[in-house]
Design a protein around this motif. Structure first.
Motif, PDB file in Angstrom:
ATOM      1  N   PHE A   1     -11.903   2.262  -7.220  1.00  0.00           N
ATOM      2  CA  PHE A   1     -10.670   2.557  -7.947  1.00  0.00           C
ATOM      3  C   PHE A   1     -10.844   2.110  -9.392  1.00  0.00           C
ATOM      4  N   ALA A   2     -10.511   3.019 -10.318  1.00  0.00           N
ATOM      5  CA  ALA A   2     -10.589   2.702 -11.746  1.00  0.00           C
ATOM      6  C   ALA A   2      -9.298   3.139 -12.416  1.00  0.00           C
TER       7      ALA A   2
ATOM      8  N   CYS B   1      -5.891   4.564 -19.329  1.00  0.00           N
ATOM      9  CA  CYS B   1      -4.663   4.409 -20.126  1.00  0.00           C
ATOM     10  C   CYS B   1      -3.434   4.972 -19.413  1.00  0.00           C
ATOM     11  N   PHE B   2      -3.498   6.269 -19.055  1.00  0.00           N
ATOM     12  CA  PHE B   2      -2.330   6.901 -18.473  1.00  0.00           C
ATOM     13  C   PHE B   2      -2.591   7.491 -17.085  1.00  0.00           C
ATOM     14  N   TYR B   3      -3.733   7.184 -16.503  1.00  0.00           N
ATOM     15  CA  TYR B   3      -4.014   7.660 -15.151  1.00  0.00           C
ATOM     16  C   TYR B   3      -5.043   6.747 -14.506  1.00  0.00           C
ATOM     17  N   ALA B   4      -5.288   6.963 -13.229  1.00  0.00           N
ATOM     18  CA  ALA B   4      -6.289   6.194 -12.492  1.00  0.00           C
ATOM     19  C   ALA B   4      -7.034   7.132 -11.566  1.00  0.00           C
ATOM     20  N   GLU B   5      -8.164   6.667 -11.047  1.00  0.00           N
ATOM     21  CA  GLU B   5      -8.994   7.503 -10.174  1.00  0.00           C
ATOM     22  C   GLU B   5      -9.409   6.719  -8.935  1.00  0.00           C
ATOM     23  N   LEU B   6      -9.143   7.297  -7.778  1.00  0.00           N
ATOM     24  CA  LEU B   6      -9.533   6.706  -6.503  1.00  0.00           C
ATOM     25  C   LEU B   6     -10.635   7.571  -5.897  1.00  0.00           C
ATOM     26  N   GLN B   7     -11.811   6.985  -5.703  1.00  0.00           N
ATOM     27  CA  GLN B   7     -12.936   7.692  -5.100  1.00  0.00           C
ATOM     28  C   GLN B   7     -13.029   7.346  -3.619  1.00  0.00           C
TER      29      GLN B   7
ATOM     30  N   PHE C   1       0.828  -1.187   0.000  1.00  0.00           N
ATOM     31  CA  PHE C   1       0.000   0.000   0.000  1.00  0.00           C
ATOM     32  C   PHE C   1       0.865   1.239   0.000  1.00  0.00           C
ATOM     33  N   ARG C   2       0.372   2.268  -0.645  1.00  0.00           N
ATOM     34  CA  ARG C   2       1.133   3.496  -0.794  1.00  0.00           C
ATOM     35  C   ARG C   2       0.333   4.673  -0.246  1.00  0.00           C
TER      36      ARG C   2
ATOM     37  N   VAL D   1     -10.363  -3.187  -4.306  1.00  0.00           N
ATOM     38  CA  VAL D   1      -9.737  -1.877  -4.489  1.00  0.00           C
ATOM     39  C   VAL D   1      -8.226  -1.981  -4.344  1.00  0.00           C
ATOM     40  N   LYS D   2      -7.768  -2.685  -3.308  1.00  0.00           N
ATOM     41  CA  LYS D   2      -6.333  -2.846  -3.093  1.00  0.00           C
ATOM     42  C   LYS D   2      -5.680  -3.593  -4.255  1.00  0.00           C
ATOM     43  N   LYS D   3      -6.374  -4.578  -4.756  1.00  0.00           N
ATOM     44  CA  LYS D   3      -5.852  -5.346  -5.872  1.00  0.00           C
ATOM     45  C   LYS D   3      -5.676  -4.464  -7.107  1.00  0.00           C
ATOM     46  N   LYS D   4      -6.674  -3.624  -7.391  1.00  0.00           N
ATOM     47  CA  LYS D   4      -6.598  -2.743  -8.565  1.00  0.00           C
ATOM     48  C   LYS D   4      -5.502  -1.697  -8.401  1.00  0.00           C
ATOM     49  N   ILE D   5      -5.348  -1.171  -7.192  1.00  0.00           N
ATOM     50  CA  ILE D   5      -4.278  -0.205  -6.947  1.00  0.00           C
ATOM     51  C   ILE D   5      -2.922  -0.856  -7.168  1.00  0.00           C
ATOM     52  N   HIS D   6      -2.768  -2.076  -6.665  1.00  0.00           N
ATOM     53  CA  HIS D   6      -1.518  -2.817  -6.834  1.00  0.00           C
ATOM     54  C   HIS D   6      -1.220  -3.051  -8.318  1.00  0.00           C
TER      55      HIS D   6
END
Length: 441
Positions: free
Chosen positions: A283-284, A287-293, A257-258, A384-389
């Motif tokens: 978490f989504a 292509c070049f970015y992600a979004e954490l709600q 985790f970060r 969520v943690k899996k997608k962030i990883h």
């Protein structure tokens, strides 16, 4: 009004929590006792002496007598007694226990009406009465004492008195405004709260039901999957994980985790969730970015007491609740590592910081102790943690953001880069025409 209980519903804080060095009275009332657990303490006598006045104020203009309300409680006094741990009410006769319930409930309901009632004249009378008997500090700290696990009275008694005094619709509307206002800082009903589906056992449980409104109901058909997922982290620690994630050779427990600041360098943007449930974390990755709600929260002087008592409640053997709030606290503690992380959340309006600095808000999260109990409920945020990883370990999705974060952090570095590219192009053109002078014609 049927209230037959096999186990006590008015819970006590486990010794593990009380013995923790950072506890420092966060489980004990400072100004008012509700229920028998802290009844009679000398330091709480100021509010205790006012309770008889609170009863008179509550009963006034109701068309009923004090005896009428007390007799209604006496009709269910055996059930009330069974709500508390054995021995806690032995020193009280039925009439004394009913009187305690009436006084404590009237004090609490008067305070709720003062905060969120609709009758301005009555609110003025309540405020005048309280401020004449209690000092301003006591009145301000009353809300803090309502969040305590050991300072609760049966919710069924509150609803009984609300119905007898206000009627069902007004009582529920007043309570809904109060819960929303104390959690979210305003009177708007952020989330619908229905007493018909699963009546709370006490006020703290009512707060929890609002905060985890989308939480899994352990009584439905998903019970087995819930139970198995609850203990899955321990099974993996003991026996290993046979099915390893394709992007994680270590398996589930290796999800690194970060902090929010680190995630930002990996192209993660932060946004306020669409709902106010603490479970609504999404978490989504694109292509070049992600979004954490992340859900909204107001960080205040009550935050540490509120979450500490909620964690203690979720981990009571008698509560039979999942540890969604505990998991949320663990998740947020992992995200918030420094004041810059608090600043990011504040700027995105995900949290409102009522302290004077981000460092003070950071200290609140540092002081919270989830005792690693959030690991019991990894299923809450496992996806969520899996997608962030996966996002942070995907070079193709993060290299552009890392380039921008490293070399374009300010307008001056951007201008310098453009100027360097421009000069490089000029040098290339000059070299080209030097080698091929005929191209100039």
């Amino acid at each position: 009004m049927a209230m037959s209980y096999n186990k006590p519903l008015m819970h006590k804080v486990a010794p593990l929590f009380r013995n923790e060095e950072r506890s420092n009275k966060i489980y004990d009332p400072l100004v008012v006792s509700l229920g028998p657990y802290h009844h009679g303490k000398l330091e709480l006598q100021l509010a205790q002496r006012y309770k008889s006045t609170a009863v008179q104020l509550f009963v006034s203009r109701s068309g009923q007598t004090i005896e009428f309300f007390q007799n209604k409680i006496l009709e269910v006094i055996d059930d009330v007694r069974s709500c508390y741990f054995e021995g806690s009410t032995d020193n009280f006769s039925d009439s004394e226990l009913a009187e305690m319930m009436l006084q404590d409930s009237c004090f609490l309901l008067n305070y709720i009406e003062l905060c969120k009632g609709s009758d301005d004249i009555r609110k003025t009378r309540i405020y005048t009465s309280m401020i004449n008997h209690l000092d301003r500090l006591t009145l301000n700290l009353t809300l803090r004492d309502l969040f305590l696990l050991e300072n609760q009275i049966p919710y069924s008694i509150l609803t009984l008195l609300m119905y007898l005094r206000y009627g069902t619709s007004k009582g529920e509307a007043m309570l809904s405004k109060f819960i929303s206002g104390t959690i979210f800082g305003d009177e708007r009903e952020r989330m619908k709260f229905s007493l018909d589906r699963q009546p709370p056992v006490h006020l703290l449980d009512a707060y929890r039901q609002v905060l985890v409104a989308e939480c899994l109901d352990i009584n439905n058909q998903q019970t087995n999957s819930y139970i198995s997922s609850r203990f899955e982290p321990f099974r993996r620690k003991l026996f290993g994980n046979k099915q390893k994630d394709e992007n994680n050779e270590e398996g589930h427990n290796a999800y690194l985790f970060r902090s929010l600041t680190d995630l930002k360098t990996k192209g993660v943007r932060f946004k306020l969730s669409n709902s106010y449930s603490l479970r609504d974390i999404k978490f989504a990755s694109y292509c070049f970015y992600a979004e954490l709600q992340l859900p909204y929260w107001c960080v205040s002087i009550y935050t540490k007491v509120f979450f500490s008592n909620m964690i203690a409640y979720e981990n009571c053997l008698e509560a039979h609740t999942s540890s969604v709030v505990t998991a949320y606290v663990s998740f947020m503690k992992a995200l918030i590592q420094n004041s810059n992380d608090v600043k990011l959340l504040r700027e995105r309006k995900i949290i409102v910081n009522q302290f004077g600095s981000d460092e003070e808000a950071l200290q609140v999260f540092d002081d919270l102790n989830s005792f690693a109990l959030g690991e019991l409920d990894n299923w809450v945020f496992e996806e969520v943690k899996k997608k962030i990883h996966q996002h942070c370990n995907s070079k193709s999705r993060t290299w552009m953001e890392e380039l921008i974060h490293t070399y374009f952090r300010s307008p001056w570095t951007t201008i310098a880069f453009i100027a360097a590219v421009f000069l490089l192009c000029l040098a290339f053109i000059q070299a080209y025409f030097t080698v091929n002078p005929s191209s100039e014609k």
